[in-house]
Design a protein around this motif. Structure first.
Motif, PDB file in Angstrom:
ATOM      1  N   LYS A   1     -19.392  55.226  -4.125  1.00 51.13           N
ATOM      2  CA  LYS A   1     -19.994  55.327  -5.461  1.00 51.13           C
ATOM      3  C   LYS A   1     -19.236  54.504  -6.510  1.00 51.13           C
ATOM      4  O   LYS A   1     -19.650  54.460  -7.663  1.00 51.13           O
ATOM      5  N   GLU A   2     -18.134  53.875  -6.077  1.00 50.23           N
ATOM      6  CA  GLU A   2     -17.351  53.067  -7.000  1.00 50.23           C
ATOM      7  C   GLU A   2     -18.033  51.733  -7.254  1.00 50.23           C
ATOM      8  O   GLU A   2     -18.384  51.019  -6.311  1.00 50.23           O
TER       9      GLU A   2
ATOM     10  N   GLU B   1     -16.859  49.699 -10.117  1.00 53.49           N
ATOM     11  CA  GLU B   1     -15.928  48.849 -10.853  1.00 53.49           C
ATOM     12  C   GLU B   1     -14.966  48.146  -9.894  1.00 53.49           C
ATOM     13  O   GLU B   1     -14.525  48.726  -8.900  1.00 53.49           O
TER      14      GLU B   1
ATOM     15  N   THR C   1     -12.056  51.971 -11.349  1.00 57.36           N
ATOM     16  CA  THR C   1     -11.870  52.804 -12.534  1.00 57.36           C
ATOM     17  C   THR C   1     -12.359  54.227 -12.308  1.00 57.36           C
ATOM     18  O   THR C   1     -11.689  55.201 -12.688  1.00 57.36           O
ATOM     19  N   ASN C   2     -13.513  54.372 -11.678  1.00 59.49           N
ATOM     20  CA  ASN C   2     -14.085  55.703 -11.475  1.00 59.49           C
ATOM     21  C   ASN C   2     -13.217  56.549 -10.556  1.00 59.49           C
ATOM     22  O   ASN C   2     -13.033  57.750 -10.782  1.00 59.49           O
TER      23      ASN C   2
ATOM     24  N   GLU D   1     -10.192  57.727 -12.443  1.00 59.40           N
ATOM     25  CA  GLU D   1     -10.527  58.829 -13.345  1.00 59.40           C
ATOM     26  C   GLU D   1     -10.643  60.151 -12.589  1.00 59.40           C
ATOM     27  O   GLU D   1     -10.212  61.201 -13.077  1.00 59.40           O
ATOM     28  N   GLN D   2     -11.217  60.102 -11.377  1.00 58.54           N
ATOM     29  CA  GLN D   2     -11.317  61.317 -10.571  1.00 58.54           C
ATOM     30  C   GLN D   2      -9.934  61.836 -10.180  1.00 58.54           C
ATOM     31  O   GLN D   2      -9.672  63.041 -10.219  1.00 58.54           O
TER      32      GLN D   2
END
Length: 659
Positions: A524-525, A527, A531-532, A535-536
């Motif tokens: 699902k990344e 970037e 980045t995602n 963040e997780q």
């Protein structure tokens, strides 16, 4: 000292008067968790930094700027505590407070208590109790003979004032002075610089000032708080108390203990003059670290109920002190050491070769056989590689990893294990406890090494097709010389699947220990910089918390701040110039408008005067001018001696009669 206040906020009033029989009773008094709702001390205090909010353990915050209201609040308190050990500015306020309370003592309905926490530096220049035996320690009984360090004269003046004002009416106003040793624990107040330097691990060695043989009187901050609690509960007759532990540690002993348990174990002696040049030490800290005092808190040991945290001092309790230090400073999840198997092996082999090279050197006499052992281990590893197609056996890799994880950098800043352990058996060996601890009867959790066990386990997951597609899209320069080819990835995926069957995976091991892995789907990344995913991970682990900004970060922050300031100043200048230009234009328009209005007023006034002059002019032309003209003609003909008198007579005789 905020830690002292936190401690008192958890203490039940009068609890120190009862003997503490077991750990549960001690916990009710010494707990650092949520305090009992009833019966604890209620903390009212001031904030040095008004921008910070009220701590949860404080009932009320007093405004320091309004002295009269502050004195009213102090008069309502049963016990007033002032600490003058860390901030010299508190000396003046403490003196004001005790004087103000003393002036109001006749109005007290019950006894008030004032406790001044001072420092043993007011004893620094005291002459020995016995000149023939300078190792005899000072006690409370010697307090009238104490002589302060030159930089602590204000402290002893405050001590004398507090003792003096407490003698006026002891039934209404009791005062106490506590000469506290150098405090440590829960953040390492006095020894903060030493712990910080050792934790960072950037210095070659911890610095010891002078020969380091000076004896430092010390006390753990919680033990000092216990002394204050006992005074508040028991109201002893002795008004001057010495609060120190039993350690009698020298400066060198303390520095060595910190270096060996938090740093690289090295200590370097420097002169006092060089120490003075250090920007990391304030003058009071420098003075305290060089004090040489032997003190014995006889009264607190014989007459107070204290469950000591560190009665034998910082050196004997250094492991627990370091744990407190890390917890208090919140040194987590920042600049974690990235541990990869190739780096671990290369570093370990390099260290073995370096050590083995000293096996035949003269300096090896004090090596206790370490170099010879490392040479033998290196020989075993090389033999193993020859019989395993150049691969190092798992037993050696486990050993390298365990040494790495137990190293001070990993223990201080933490670490990230990347791609290892790969199997359940490797995980068990890697995190096995060094000593054979007995597992609790009712616990099903296996024993493991708590010092190296990860706090968080992350599993980045994706299907094989996604991984193959990702490898195929890698640039050629990145793939060259690595296993990141389609064939290499296919082989490694097959190996991984075979070693990690459904019920026999590394993740199962952590699940059994109740360190449940967090699963993150990387498909699902979107970037490029992940980045995602980052963040997780931050949501799982929490925001990174460093000891403090690095020099590079400080420089960057200063640069950014300077840019912001310059930009703001430029914007303010432009705005100011725009306003000045607009004001000048407006002023010019108003001046023109004013001039136009003034001209119009003058024109109107002139026109009005002219209009007002028309009737008079007509009258003069009709009735006055003809007679006057004729008179002037006659005057010219006659040429009298007095022309004016002649004209007056003429006009009088020839005055026309107006109907």
């Amino acid at each position: 000292m905020s830690n002292l206040k936190v401690f008192l906020s958890h203490c039940i009033v009068g609890a120190s008067l009862d003997e503490i029989e077991d750990e549960e009773d001690a916990a009710s008094v010494r707990s650092d968790g949520i305090p009992p709702k009833e019966g604890t001390y209620k903390i009212i205090g001031t904030l040095q930094d008004a921008t910070k909010g009220k701590p949860d353990w404080v009932q009320e915050v007093i405004d320091l700027s309004e002295k009269e209201k502050m004195l009213e609040h102090l008069s309502e308190c049963d016990v007033v505590v002032y600490d003058i050990t860390e901030n010299e500015d508190q000396i003046e306020e403490a003196s004001w407070a005790v004087s103000g309370l003393h002036a109001e003592l006749e109005h007290f309905e019950s006894q008030k208590m004032f406790i001044l926490i001072s420092t043993v530096m007011t004893w620094s220049k005291s002459k020995p109790v016995d000149p023939d035996d300078p190792e005899i320690p000072f006690t409370e009984e010697d307090y009238r003979r104490r002589k302060p360090h030159n930089n602590f004269r204000n402290h002893i003046s405050a001590e004398k004032l507090v003792i003096k004002l407490g003698k006026t009416n002891k039934a209404k106003f009791a005062t106490y002075v506590v000469a506290a040793g150098l405090t440590y624990g829960a953040g390492e107040n006095m020894f903060h610089y030493l712990f910080k330097t050792a934790w960072h691990g950037e210095a070659d060695a911890l610095k010891c000032y002078g020969n380091g043989m000076n004896v430092l009187p010390t006390i753990h901050i919680k033990d000092l708080a216990a002394v204050v609690q006992n005074i508040a509960d028991s109201r002893p007759k002795t008004r001057y108390l010495v609060a120190v532990d039993d350690s009698q540690n020298t400066l060198e002993e303390i520095i060595k203990a910190v270096s060996q348990n938090l740093g690289n174990g090295k200590v370097d002696h420097i002169t006092k003059e060089d120490a003075l040049l250090s920007k990391s030490l304030s003058q009071p800290e420098f003075d305290m670290l060089l004090v040489n005092l032997r003190m014995d808190g006889v009264y607190i040991k014989e007459n107070m109920n204290i469950r000591w945290i560190a009665e034998q001092g910082v050196v004997d309790n250094i492991p627990e002190v370091i744990k407190e230090y890390k917890k208090a400073r919140g040194l987590l999840h920042y600049k974690l050491h990235h541990i990869k198997i190739k780096d671990v092996i290369d570093e370990a082999i390099a260290n073995l070769e370096k050590s083995a090279a000293r096996a035949d050197a003269d300096e090896n006499e004090d090596d206790d056989g370490k170099a010879q052992e490392d040479q033998e281990l290196l020989d075993s590893i090389n033999e193993s590689k020859e019989s395993n197609n150049g691969r190092i056996e798992n037993q050696y890799i486990i050993r390298f990893y365990r040494d790495k994880l137990h190293s001070m950098p990993c223990q201080n800043q933490g670490f990230i294990l990347d791609g290892y352990p790969k199997t359940l058996e490797q995980a068990k060996e890697l995190f096995a406890a060094d000593d054979e601890e007995e597992q609790e009867e009712n616990s099903k959790i296996p024993v493991y090494d708590k010092g190296t066990m990860p706090e968080v386990v992350l599993s980045l997951e994706a299907p094989d097709d996604f991984l193959k597609q990702r490898v195929m899209n890698l640039p050629e320069q990145v793939v060259a010389g690595t296993h990141n080819t389609e064939a290499g990835l296919t082989r490694r995926l097959a190996d991984f699947r075979s070693l990690n069957e459904e019920d026999n995976t590394v993740l199962n091991y952590f699940d059994e220990l109740e360190i449940h892995p967090q699963h993150i789907d990387i498909t699902k990344e979107t970037e490029e910089k992940n980045t995602n995913i980052a963040e997780q991970i931050i949501k799982i682990m929490g925001e990174p918390r460093n000891y403090g900004p690095t020099p590079e970060e400080l420089a960057e922050a200063e640069r950014t701040e300077t840019e912001k300031r310059l930009k703001k100043e430029e914007e303010e200048k432009e705005e100011r110039e725009r306003k000045e230009e607009a004001e000048a234009k407006m002023r010019e328009e108003r001046e023109k408008e004013w001039e136009n209005r003034l001209d119009e007023v003058k024109r109107q006034e002139l026109e009005l005067l002219e209009n007002q002059a028309i009737p008079l002019r007509n009258y003069l032309m009709k009735h006055v001018m003809p007679t006057l003209t004729q008179g002037l003609i006659e005057c010219c003909k006659v040429r009298p001696d007095d022309a004016i008198d002649y004209m007056a007579e003429y006009l009088f005789r020839n005055n026309p009669q107006v109907d």
